[in-house]
Write an enzyme that holds these catalytic residues in place. Structure first.
Site, mmCIF file in Angstrom:
data_model
loop_
_atom_site.group_PDB
_atom_site.id
_atom_site.type_symbol
_atom_site.label_atom_id
_atom_site.label_comp_id
_atom_site.label_asym_id
_atom_site.label_seq_id
_atom_site.Cartn_x
_atom_site.Cartn_y
_atom_site.Cartn_z
ATOM 1 N N HIS A 89 1.612 6.893 -0.287
ATOM 2 C CA HIS A 89 0.720 6.050 0.518
ATOM 3 C C HIS A 89 -0.613 5.960 -0.219
ATOM 4 O O HIS A 89 -1.268 6.974 -0.456
ATOM 5 C CB HIS A 89 0.531 6.665 1.906
ATOM 6 C CG HIS A 89 -0.186 5.779 2.850
ATOM 7 N ND1 HIS A 89 -1.560 5.643 2.838
ATOM 8 C CD2 HIS A 89 0.278 4.962 3.817
ATOM 9 C CE1 HIS A 89 -1.910 4.788 3.785
ATOM 10 N NE2 HIS A 89 -0.816 4.366 4.397
ATOM 11 N N HIS A 149 0.803 -1.219 0.000
ATOM 12 C CA HIS A 149 0.000 0.000 0.000
ATOM 13 C C HIS A 149 0.840 1.275 0.000
ATOM 14 O O HIS A 149 0.279 2.379 -0.041
ATOM 15 C CB HIS A 149 -0.939 0.021 1.213
ATOM 16 C CG HIS A 149 -0.217 0.320 2.480
ATOM 17 N ND1 HIS A 149 0.643 -0.587 3.076
ATOM 18 C CD2 HIS A 149 -0.191 1.439 3.248
ATOM 19 C CE1 HIS A 149 1.159 -0.032 4.160
ATOM 20 N NE2 HIS A 149 0.660 1.190 4.287
#
Length: 138
Positions: A58, A43
């Site tokens: 992110h 992620h």
């Protein structure tokens, strides 16, 4: 950054930056540099520029909890990337179905390395378009 729906990022604990609401499944490198982090859960990707600035990409809000399932990482640690180069593909419908936010957050995680950060765009941008500039400290 202060508008991100995650207090850690909104309060700039991890550094200043910006967020993008994606319209494509492809997340691209916001800067040129070397990939220094690929999260185990896919992620997040970290990139260090040649001037030493550290940038965290992110993907989504609280998406670490999805254990990497909606992500396909296209880069590896130690790889050189150029700004605009694809780094991760994302299954956004799966993220939305899990009830997670879809902001892609770009944080400059070593504020002492950044002299100035300027966000140039507010609104729709295309992948690879310049969203802002970061000036490294000398």
């Amino acid at each position: 950054m202060t508008e991100v729906a995650d207090e850690t990022f909104a309060s700039k604990i991890l550094g200043d930056g910006f967020a993008v609401t994606p319209s494509s499944s492809m997340v691209v490198a916001p800067v040129a540099g070397t990939v220094t982090l690929v999260a185990n859960t896919s992620h997040a990707v970290g990139i260090t520029t040649d001037s030493g600035m550290e940038v965290l990409v992110h993907i989504g809000i609280d998406t670490v909890q999805l254990e990497g399932k909606p992500f396909s990482v296209l880069v590896s640690k130690g790889q050189k990337v150029t700004a605009g180069e694809p780094v991760v593909t994302v299954d956004w419908p799966a993220i939305r179905q899990a009830g997670k936010g879809t902001d892609v957050i770009v944080a400059f995680t070593k504020p002492k390395k950044v002299a100035r950060l300027t966000v140039l765009s507010d609104g729709a941008v295309v992948a690879g378009a310049k969203v802002g500039t970061a000036t490294p400290k000398a």
